[in-house]
Design a protein around this motif. Sequence first.
Motif, short mmCIF file in Angstrom:
data_model
loop_
_atom_site.label_atom_id
_atom_site.label_comp_id
_atom_site.label_asym_id
_atom_site.label_seq_id
_atom_site.Cartn_x
_atom_site.Cartn_y
_atom_site.Cartn_z
N ALA A 1 0.96 -0.80 -0.37
CA ALA A 1 -0.39 -0.24 -0.25
C ALA A 1 0.48 1.37 -0.63
O ALA A 1 0.54 2.20 -0.64
N PRO A 2 1.42 1.38 0.86
CA PRO A 2 2.12 2.58 0.81
C PRO A 2 3.17 2.62 -0.39
O PRO A 2 3.09 4.03 -0.63
N PHE A 3 3.70 1.80 -1.14
CA PHE A 3 4.29 2.65 -2.76
C PHE A 3 3.18 2.80 -4.02
O PHE A 3 3.77 3.68 -4.15
N VAL A 4 2.25 1.67 -3.49
CA VAL A 4 0.87 2.23 -4.57
C VAL A 4 0.31 3.42 -3.91
O VAL A 4 -0.31 4.58 -5.20
N PHE B 1 -6.57 3.59 4.25
CA PHE B 1 -6.20 2.39 3.50
C PHE B 1 -5.87 1.67 5.29
O PHE B 1 -6.85 0.51 5.31
N TYR B 2 -5.94 1.96 6.39
CA TYR B 2 -5.32 0.97 7.10
C TYR B 2 -5.84 0.03 8.22
O TYR B 2 -6.81 -0.20 8.54
N ILE B 3 -7.05 1.88 7.95
CA ILE B 3 -8.28 1.39 9.05
C ILE B 3 -9.22 1.25 8.17
O ILE B 3 -9.64 0.01 8.51
N CYS B 4 -9.48 1.35 6.67
CA CYS B 4 -10.53 0.05 6.72
C CYS B 4 -9.78 -1.42 6.16
O CYS B 4 -10.99 -2.35 6.44
N VAL B 5 -8.60 -1.23 6.39
CA VAL B 5 -8.29 -3.09 6.25
C VAL B 5 -8.70 -3.37 7.75
O VAL B 5 -8.89 -4.56 7.82
N GLY B 6 -7.98 -2.53 8.49
CA GLY B 6 -8.47 -2.71 10.29
C GLY B 6 -10.13 -3.36 9.74
O GLY B 6 -10.69 -4.44 10.98
N ILE B 7 -10.62 -2.98 9.54
CA ILE B 7 -12.23 -3.15 9.73
C ILE B 7 -12.41 -4.58 9.02
O ILE B 7 -13.73 -4.98 8.99
N ALA B 8 -11.95 -4.23 7.64
CA ALA B 8 -11.88 -5.89 6.90
C ALA B 8 -11.27 -6.80 7.04
O ALA B 8 -12.72 -8.05 7.50
#
Length: 144
Positions: free
Chosen positions: A29-32, A50-57
């Motif tokens: 994610a950081p590179f993209v 992104f990372y908040i959404c990943v946690g929720i996912a």
Amino acid sequence: MWNARKSVILSIVLLYTCAAVLLASCFFAPFVIQRLTRTDGSYTFGLLIFYICVGIAFIAITLLHRLLHNIRREQVFIPQNSRLLRYISWCCFVVCILTFAGGFAFYSLFLVCAAAGFMGMILRVVKNILSTATALKTENELTI
């Protein structure tokens, strides 16, 4: 021959695959996001969303795993499954809100917002159907 048990097992395998891909995306994610952004502020904001959404996912994946485990044990029409579907739909709606806010920085997130909102609505309908079926099953068990 294909049956319901094999279908649940396939769903669990696909769920684990999804979790693995999601975990791998955390490293890329950081590179993209860096390639998609023009300023440091939007880069940080993009990573945060992104990372908040990943946690929720991952929360949704855990809840879905519990739901599939119940179905695998042939406990389909129980109140816990309706609750799990409700929580998963809330996860979708939270992602919808977050990606809507992020959409002003990254326009493509508006598509994710629409998809998450639509998925949340579908899950709410399925939850309502399951709740009604659970109530009917309970009523039928009491009548006999």
